[in-house]
Design an enzyme around this catalytic site. Structure first.
Site, PDB file in Angstrom:
ATOM      1  N   SER A 127      15.204  34.908 -35.082  1.00 19.82           N
ATOM      2  CA  SER A 127      15.919  34.110 -34.082  1.00 19.82           C
ATOM      3  C   SER A 127      16.460  32.803 -34.624  1.00 19.82           C
ATOM      4  CB  SER A 127      14.994  33.816 -32.888  1.00 19.82           C
ATOM      5  OG  SER A 127      13.931  32.974 -33.285  1.00 19.82           O
ATOM      6  N   THR A 144      14.885  29.291 -30.390  1.00 19.42           N
ATOM      7  CA  THR A 144      15.274  28.093 -31.128  1.00 19.42           C
ATOM      8  C   THR A 144      14.071  27.380 -31.734  1.00 19.42           C
ATOM      9  OG1 THR A 144      16.927  27.805 -29.416  1.00 19.42           O
ATOM     10  CG2 THR A 144      16.495  25.905 -30.811  1.00 19.42           C
ATOM     11  N   THR A 174      19.340  27.590 -34.417  1.00 20.49           N
ATOM     12  CA  THR A 174      19.058  28.938 -33.898  1.00 20.49           C
ATOM     13  C   THR A 174      20.140  29.920 -34.324  1.00 20.49           C
ATOM     14  OG1 THR A 174      18.607  30.187 -31.868  1.00 20.49           O
ATOM     15  CG2 THR A 174      20.341  28.554 -31.758  1.00 20.49           C
ATOM     16  N   ARG A 191      29.646  33.679 -28.134  1.00 21.14           N
ATOM     17  CA  ARG A 191      28.748  32.967 -27.217  1.00 21.14           C
ATOM     18  C   ARG A 191      28.046  31.825 -27.944  1.00 21.14           C
ATOM     19  NH1 ARG A 191      22.853  31.861 -27.006  1.00 21.14           N
ATOM     20  NH2 ARG A 191      22.348  31.496 -24.820  1.00 21.14           N
ATOM     21  N   ASP A 222      22.733  26.391 -25.822  1.00 20.66           N
ATOM     22  CA  ASP A 222      22.511  24.951 -25.707  1.00 20.66           C
ATOM     23  C   ASP A 222      22.199  24.269 -27.030  1.00 20.66           C
ATOM     24  OD1 ASP A 222      20.010  26.432 -25.605  1.00 20.66           O
ATOM     25  OD2 ASP A 222      19.041  24.494 -25.315  1.00 20.66           O
ATOM     26  N   THR A 267      14.229  25.050 -25.511  1.00 24.06           N
ATOM     27  CA  THR A 267      14.192  26.409 -26.020  1.00 24.06           C
ATOM     28  C   THR A 267      14.324  27.360 -24.841  1.00 24.06           C
ATOM     29  OG1 THR A 267      12.896  27.974 -27.365  1.00 24.06           O
ATOM     30  CG2 THR A 267      11.665  26.553 -25.871  1.00 24.06           C
ATOM     31  N   GLY A 268      14.783  28.565 -25.097  1.00 19.59           N
ATOM     32  CA  GLY A 268      14.931  29.536 -24.013  1.00 19.59           C
ATOM     33  C   GLY A 268      16.381  29.865 -23.738  1.00 19.59           C
ATOM     34  N   VAL A 269      16.673  30.217 -22.504  1.00 12.04           N
ATOM     35  CA  VAL A 269      18.019  30.632 -22.126  1.00 12.04           C
ATOM     36  C   VAL A 269      18.921  29.408 -22.019  1.00 12.04           C
ATOM     37  CG1 VAL A 269      19.399  31.829 -20.388  1.00 12.04           C
ATOM     38  CG2 VAL A 269      17.102  32.640 -20.926  1.00 12.04           C
TER      39      VAL A 269
END
Length: 344
Positions: A85, A204, A222, A232, A235, A255-257
């Site tokens: 990732s 990330t 990331t 795409r 953040d 971190t995350g979506v």
């Protein structure tokens, strides 16, 4: 009529109360030593932050600048082919391209970022050069690659055999439904789930550090969401979303979506809340609650976490889902992995 005896008693009582009040007031005034900055210190997201922190600590422990520390620190996961990732070995987009996003920010408010960068092992270092050598904040795609090559970076294939195999497995169905909460699967001991394309990875890496001089810097890098639409950007490379630093207050990373972090300008929000007096964990929690409040149904199925560090060296984190963790390294706490608190 004036009563001398009563006056003396009243005066003595007033003096006693005043002494008590002064003592109480003194007790409420923070001891200056308690406000001393915990320095140096470095914190970063997820368990792979432990190895990253070790690299950053080598810089901090010898009096180095926080900016150099966070750059060197995140180089570790960027170069790790087992980390699918971040950087080299990252899972590709739906067209098979490994595209990288990163940003960096120093104690002077300077910042740089790259997005959709291909073929370069360390996007964080390209982001730093954008900050230091151009009047811009962000370069993207082919322009970012051209800039990197002109500045001595070497072009290379970032798609490892393992990630290519996972991508080809995904192509059998080509269902564009990325697993947005893959972080939690690593911690679901009761019912570990086999993810399509062997997507056992985190997300990330965000890193924040305070150096010996008390200055703060941060980095975020990331390879983005697995099998995302080509082009795409999340953040991570966006200042104020994936990362924000204010040397008077502190720093935050996420971190995350990324889409939900962008919509709420998450890291900037966390720092501004700390400016208002929130503790780092409380500021992270409030930022998470903003996301949940706006889109409660979506929030149930995604992960977003924030990590923050204030000027005093206090740190904290909060996430939507369980499973989020972060690593801390100081002269007293070496390579400590801490589970972050969560709403669900």
């Amino acid at each position: 009529m004036f009563n001398r005896r009563k006056f003396i008693k009243a005066s003595a009582l007033s003096a006693s109360l005043l002494a008590i009040d002064r003592a109480s007031a003194a007790a409420m005034i923070p001891n200056p030593s308690s406000l001393e900055t915990v320095k140096p210190i470095v914190i970063s997201t997820w368990d792979f932050g432990i190895a990253a922190n070790q690299a950053a600590w080598k810089v901090l422990s010898t009096g180095g600048r926080a900016l150099d520390a966070v750059e060197k620190g995140v180089h570790v996961p960027e170069a790790d082919p087992k980390n699918q990732s971040v950087g080299y070995g990252g899972l590709p987009d739906r067209d098979g391209h490994v595209t990288l996003d990163a940003c960096i920010m120093d104690d002077l408010g300077n910042c740089g970022a790259v997005a959709g960068l291909e073929h370069i092992m360390h996007p964080i270092s390209v982001a730093r050069l954008v900050m230091e050598k151009t009047p811009h904040v962000m370069l993207v795609g082919d322009g970012a690659l051209q800039f990197a090559l002109e500045n001595g970076f070497k072009k290379q294939n970032l798609l490892t055999k393992e990630s290519e195999k996972a991508w080809k497995e995904w192509l059998k169905t080509a269902k564009y439904a990325p697993v947005m909460n893959i972080e939690n699967k690593l911690y679901d001991k009761a019912a570990p789930t086999k993810l399509p394309g062997n997507q056992y990875n985190h997300d990330t890496i965000g890193m924040l550090a305070i150096d010996a001089k008390g200055n703060i810097s941060g980095a975020c890098t990331t390879s983005g969401m697995a099998y995302k639409l080509h082009g795409r950007v999340g953040d991570s490379p966006i200042i104020g979303a994936g990362l924000y630093v204010d040397n008077e207050v502190g720093g935050a990373t996420s971190t995350g979506v990324g889409e939900e972090v962008i919509r709420n300008v998450g890291s900037f929000l966390v720092v501004e809340l700390m400016r208002q007096g929130y503790a780092p964990e409380d500021a992270c929690k409030e930022a998470v609650m903003r996301i949940i409040k706006k889109k409660p149904e979506i929030a149930k199925g995604i992960q977003v976490g924030f990590l923050a560090l204030n000027k005093k060296g206090e740190y904290g984190a909060y996430a939507i889902q369980k499973g989020f963790s972060y690593a801390v390294c100081t002269s007293q706490k070496n390579d400590l992995l801490i589970p972050g608190k969560s709403y669900y």
